[in-house]
Design a protein around this motif. Structure first.
Motif, PDB file in Angstrom:
ATOM      1  N   GLU A   1     -29.956  -4.573 100.811  1.00  0.00           N
ATOM      2  CA  GLU A   1     -29.986  -5.366  99.583  1.00  0.00           C
ATOM      3  C   GLU A   1     -30.827  -6.617  99.816  1.00  0.00           C
ATOM      4  OE1 GLU A   1     -26.862  -7.005  96.177  1.00  0.00           O
ATOM      5  OE2 GLU A   1     -26.137  -6.552  98.201  1.00  0.00           O
ATOM      6  N   THR A   2     -31.720  -6.901  98.873  1.00  0.00           N
ATOM      7  CA  THR A   2     -32.639  -8.027  98.997  1.00  0.00           C
ATOM      8  C   THR A   2     -32.431  -9.002  97.856  1.00  0.00           C
ATOM      9  OG1 THR A   2     -34.286  -6.627 100.089  1.00  0.00           O
ATOM     10  CG2 THR A   2     -35.064  -8.708  99.166  1.00  0.00           C
ATOM     11  N   PHE A   3     -32.498 -10.287  98.179  1.00  0.00           N
ATOM     12  CA  PHE A   3     -32.351 -11.340  97.183  1.00  0.00           C
ATOM     13  C   PHE A   3     -33.612 -12.198  97.184  1.00  0.00           C
ATOM     14  CE2 PHE A   3     -28.137 -10.212  98.618  1.00  0.00           C
ATOM     15  CZ  PHE A   3     -27.408 -10.129  97.436  1.00  0.00           C
ATOM     16  N   ASN A   4     -34.177 -12.392  96.000  1.00  0.00           N
ATOM     17  CA  ASN A   4     -35.303 -13.296  95.831  1.00  0.00           C
ATOM     18  C   ASN A   4     -34.826 -14.498  95.031  1.00  0.00           C
ATOM     19  OD1 ASN A   4     -37.319 -11.682  97.126  1.00  0.00           O
ATOM     20  ND2 ASN A   4     -37.361 -10.360  95.318  1.00  0.00           N
ATOM     21  N   LEU A   5     -34.722 -15.643  95.680  1.00  0.00           N
ATOM     22  CA  LEU A   5     -34.271 -16.856  95.027  1.00  0.00           C
ATOM     23  C   LEU A   5     -35.469 -17.711  94.651  1.00  0.00           C
ATOM     24  CD1 LEU A   5     -31.676 -15.928  96.687  1.00  0.00           C
ATOM     25  CD2 LEU A   5     -30.954 -18.292  96.454  1.00  0.00           C
ATOM     26  N   THR A   6     -35.504 -18.133  93.393  1.00  0.00           N
ATOM     27  CA  THR A   6     -36.634 -18.916  92.902  1.00  0.00           C
ATOM     28  C   THR A   6     -36.128 -20.144  92.157  1.00  0.00           C
ATOM     29  OG1 THR A   6     -36.700 -17.692  90.805  1.00  0.00           O
ATOM     30  CG2 THR A   6     -38.020 -16.824  92.619  1.00  0.00           C
ATOM     31  N   GLY A   7     -37.057 -21.055  91.903  1.00  0.00           N
ATOM     32  CA  GLY A   7     -36.752 -22.180  91.031  1.00  0.00           C
ATOM     33  C   GLY A   7     -36.028 -23.324  91.696  1.00  0.00           C
ATOM     34  N   PHE A   8     -36.193 -23.519  93.011  1.00  0.00           N
ATOM     35  CA  PHE A   8     -35.522 -24.646  93.647  1.00  0.00           C
ATOM     36  C   PHE A   8     -36.492 -25.444  94.510  1.00  0.00           C
ATOM     37  CE2 PHE A   8     -35.026 -21.296  96.827  1.00  0.00           C
ATOM     38  CZ  PHE A   8     -35.240 -21.949  98.038  1.00  0.00           C
ATOM     39  N   LEU A   9     -36.116 -26.682  94.743  1.00  0.00           N
ATOM     40  CA  LEU A   9     -36.890 -27.600  95.558  1.00  0.00           C
ATOM     41  C   LEU A   9     -36.091 -27.980  96.792  1.00  0.00           C
ATOM     42  CD1 LEU A   9     -37.997 -30.096  92.720  1.00  0.00           C
ATOM     43  CD2 LEU A   9     -39.235 -28.067  93.502  1.00  0.00           C
ATOM     44  N   ALA A  10     -36.801 -28.361  97.843  1.00  0.00           N
ATOM     45  CA  ALA A  10     -36.161 -28.857  99.057  1.00  0.00           C
ATOM     46  C   ALA A  10     -37.094 -29.851  99.725  1.00  0.00           C
ATOM     47  CB  ALA A  10     -35.825 -27.704 100.010  1.00  0.00           C
ATOM     48  N   VAL A  11     -36.513 -30.763 100.482  1.00  0.00           N
ATOM     49  CA  VAL A  11     -37.322 -31.750 101.198  1.00  0.00           C
ATOM     50  C   VAL A  11     -38.138 -31.052 102.286  1.00  0.00           C
ATOM     51  CG1 VAL A  11     -37.217 -33.719 102.785  1.00  0.00           C
ATOM     52  CG2 VAL A  11     -35.769 -33.685 100.736  1.00  0.00           C
ATOM     53  N   ASN A  12     -39.406 -31.369 102.341  1.00  0.00           N
ATOM     54  CA  ASN A  12     -40.285 -30.880 103.399  1.00  0.00           C
ATOM     55  C   ASN A  12     -40.113 -31.816 104.600  1.00  0.00           C
ATOM     56  OD1 ASN A  12     -42.609 -30.623 105.119  1.00  0.00           O
ATOM     57  ND2 ASN A  12     -43.651 -29.523 103.473  1.00  0.00           N
ATOM     58  N   PRO A  13     -39.538 -31.353 105.713  1.00  0.00           N
ATOM     59  CA  PRO A  13     -39.286 -32.239 106.859  1.00  0.00           C
ATOM     60  C   PRO A  13     -40.538 -32.936 107.381  1.00  0.00           C
ATOM     61  CG  PRO A  13     -38.080 -30.191 107.110  1.00  0.00           C
ATOM     62  CD  PRO A  13     -39.013 -29.997 105.948  1.00  0.00           C
ATOM     63  N   ALA A  14     -41.673 -32.255 107.358  1.00  0.00           N
ATOM     64  CA  ALA A  14     -42.909 -32.861 107.854  1.00  0.00           C
ATOM     65  C   ALA A  14     -43.327 -34.041 106.975  1.00  0.00           C
ATOM     66  CB  ALA A  14     -44.022 -31.820 107.907  1.00  0.00           C
ATOM     67  N   LYS A  15     -43.163 -33.888 105.652  1.00  0.00           N
ATOM     68  CA  LYS A  15     -43.505 -34.981 104.738  1.00  0.00           C
ATOM     69  C   LYS A  15     -42.524 -36.142 104.901  1.00  0.00           C
ATOM     70  CE  LYS A  15     -45.773 -32.098 101.239  1.00  0.00           C
ATOM     71  NZ  LYS A  15     -45.759 -31.633  99.819  1.00  0.00           N
ATOM     72  N   PHE A  16     -41.275 -35.827 105.168  1.00  0.00           N
ATOM     73  CA  PHE A  16     -40.278 -36.877 105.412  1.00  0.00           C
ATOM     74  C   PHE A  16     -40.635 -37.656 106.676  1.00  0.00           C
ATOM     75  CE2 PHE A  16     -35.937 -37.813 107.307  1.00  0.00           C
ATOM     76  CZ  PHE A  16     -35.775 -38.992 106.605  1.00  0.00           C
ATOM     77  N   ASP A  17     -41.029 -36.945 107.724  1.00  0.00           N
ATOM     78  CA  ASP A  17     -41.409 -37.607 108.968  1.00  0.00           C
ATOM     79  C   ASP A  17     -42.633 -38.504 108.775  1.00  0.00           C
ATOM     80  OD1 ASP A  17     -39.357 -36.419 110.351  1.00  0.00           O
ATOM     81  OD2 ASP A  17     -40.589 -34.778 111.153  1.00  0.00           O
ATOM     82  N   ALA A  18     -43.498 -38.155 107.825  1.00  0.00           N
ATOM     83  CA  ALA A  18     -44.726 -38.919 107.593  1.00  0.00           C
ATOM     84  C   ALA A  18     -44.536 -40.048 106.582  1.00  0.00           C
ATOM     85  CB  ALA A  18     -45.834 -37.971 107.117  1.00  0.00           C
ATOM     86  N   LEU A  19     -43.301 -40.267 106.142  1.00  0.00           N
ATOM     87  CA  LEU A  19     -43.020 -41.302 105.148  1.00  0.00           C
ATOM     88  C   LEU A  19     -43.468 -42.665 105.677  1.00  0.00           C
ATOM     89  CD1 LEU A  19     -41.639 -41.055 102.348  1.00  0.00           C
ATOM     90  CD2 LEU A  19     -39.522 -41.802 103.438  1.00  0.00           C
ATOM     91  N   SER A  20     -44.048 -43.479 104.822  1.00  0.00           N
ATOM     92  CA  SER A  20     -44.498 -44.803 105.248  1.00  0.00           C
ATOM     93  C   SER A  20     -43.308 -45.668 105.643  1.00  0.00           C
ATOM     94  CB  SER A  20     -45.282 -45.481 104.128  1.00  0.00           C
ATOM     95  OG  SER A  20     -44.410 -45.845 103.064  1.00  0.00           O
ATOM     96  N   ASP A  21     -43.574 -46.648 106.509  1.00  0.00           N
ATOM     97  CA  ASP A  21     -42.504 -47.545 106.952  1.00  0.00           C
ATOM     98  C   ASP A  21     -41.884 -48.275 105.765  1.00  0.00           C
ATOM     99  OD1 ASP A  21     -43.012 -46.766 109.522  1.00  0.00           O
ATOM    100  OD2 ASP A  21     -44.124 -48.578 110.074  1.00  0.00           O
ATOM    101  N   GLU A  22     -42.706 -48.656 104.813  1.00  0.00           N
ATOM    102  CA  GLU A  22     -42.220 -49.405 103.651  1.00  0.00           C
ATOM    103  C   GLU A  22     -41.218 -48.579 102.845  1.00  0.00           C
ATOM    104  OE1 GLU A  22     -43.964 -51.589  99.597  1.00  0.00           O
ATOM    105  OE2 GLU A  22     -45.308 -50.527 100.971  1.00  0.00           O
ATOM    106  N   VAL A  23     -41.599 -47.324 102.560  1.00  0.00           N
ATOM    107  CA  VAL A  23     -40.707 -46.467 101.769  1.00  0.00           C
ATOM    108  C   VAL A  23     -39.468 -46.098 102.583  1.00  0.00           C
ATOM    109  CG1 VAL A  23     -40.487 -44.255 100.573  1.00  0.00           C
ATOM    110  CG2 VAL A  23     -42.597 -45.575 100.381  1.00  0.00           C
ATOM    111  N   TYR A  24     -39.658 -45.843 103.881  1.00  0.00           N
ATOM    112  CA  TYR A  24     -38.522 -45.496 104.738  1.00  0.00           C
ATOM    113  C   TYR A  24     -37.487 -46.614 104.735  1.00  0.00           C
ATOM    114  CZ  TYR A  24     -35.867 -43.883 108.791  1.00  0.00           C
ATOM    115  OH  TYR A  24     -34.850 -43.461 109.619  1.00  0.00           O
ATOM    116  N   LEU A  25     -37.939 -47.856 104.858  1.00  0.00           N
ATOM    117  CA  LEU A  25     -37.013 -48.995 104.859  1.00  0.00           C
ATOM    118  C   LEU A  25     -36.321 -49.143 103.517  1.00  0.00           C
ATOM    119  CD1 LEU A  25     -39.086 -51.628 106.876  1.00  0.00           C
ATOM    120  CD2 LEU A  25     -37.020 -50.413 107.610  1.00  0.00           C
TER     121      LEU A  25
END
Length: 257
Positions: A202-226
């Motif tokens: 049995e296969t499930f295809n889940l669509t229509g959701f968002l999630a945080v991209n860890p790489a983009k989170f790691d690249a967050l600017s110091d200003e926004v992170y603070l």
């Protein structure tokens, strides 16, 4: 067999409701709480959760992230309003966190019960005046074993606590929407499609959701992170990312269901 499951904000599934604002999930006949009209109304007993049996996802507020992340994948909806949800099942209309106990459906004892479930049958609904809310009760709900809302014409202690819970929940909605909007505004959320295949084939295809991209989170600017740290959002992001470990749990529960 392939199942396509769209992750979306829980709401009314009644096609006739398209011309009016959708009712929140579970609520069929919400009416402003009135001590005369609802003098015999009762709140939900802790054991009454079978109304949630068809919910394969539910909103979660930022104040719940730490507890919810232990048991469910936390995702974000892809729509005009970005809301966090807990995924409770891979199949449509199946909540895997309810199990039969003593002849009735009950929430799994070791798992967190979302505040959305615990709030029912009360809800704050917006009036005709934008930004103004009134406490409503779902008149379709029947909880004969639950505590009374009114006693001798006055609000009971249980009723007062339930109203306070409702008001606090509404504030949490505002905070959660602000968190989701900040994630979107800073480009941290990516759209995902998940294909899950069980050993049965049995296969499930889940669509229509968002999630945080860890790489983009790691690249967050110091200003926004603070800024995120000052608002208490860094821990929420970590909880969300860690909650992905619960996909394996959903797969195991789906196999057993």
């Amino acid at each position: 067999m392939t199942n396509n499951t769209a992750v979306q904000v829980p709401g009314s599934r009644d096609p006739a409701a398209q011309s009016r604002p959708p009712l929140p999930m579970f609520y069929q006949r919400p009416s402003p709480l009135d001590r005369s009209r609802h003098q015999t109304a009762r709140l939900r007993a802790p054991s009454d959760v079978d109304f949630a049996a068809l919910a394969n996802s539910l909103p979660v507020m930022v104040e719940e992230f730490t507890l919810a992340a232990r048991d469910f994948p936390i995702l974000f909806t892809d729509g005009p309003v970005c809301m966090a949800i807990a995924l409770l099942g891979l199949r449509q209309n199946q909540n895997l966190f309810l199990a039969e106990r003593d002849g009735k459906l009950a929430w799994r004892t070791e798992c967190y019960i979302p505040a959305y479930v615990r709030r029912y049958p009360l809800v704050l609904m917006e009036t005709d005046k934008p930004g103004e809310f009134t406490v409503c009760i779902d008149e379709a709900a029947e909880f004969p074993e639950g505590p009374a809302i009114f006693e001798s014409g006055e609000m009971s202690k249980a009723g007062q606590e339930a109203l306070e819970f409702c008001r606090a929940y509404q504030n949490q909605i505002v905070n959660t929407q602000a968190f989701g909007a900040a994630l979107q505004d800073n480009g941290l959320l990516d759209r995902y499609n998940a294909e899950i295949k069980l050993e049965s084939g049995e296969t499930f295809n889940l669509t229509g959701f968002l999630a945080v991209n860890p790489a983009k989170f790691d690249a967050l600017s110091d200003e926004v992170y603070l800024e995120f740290r000052r608002k208490g959002w860094i821990g929420l992001i970590h909880a969300h990312i860690a909650s992905a470990l619960n996909w394996q749990r959903l797969m195991a529960l789906t196999t057993l269901a």
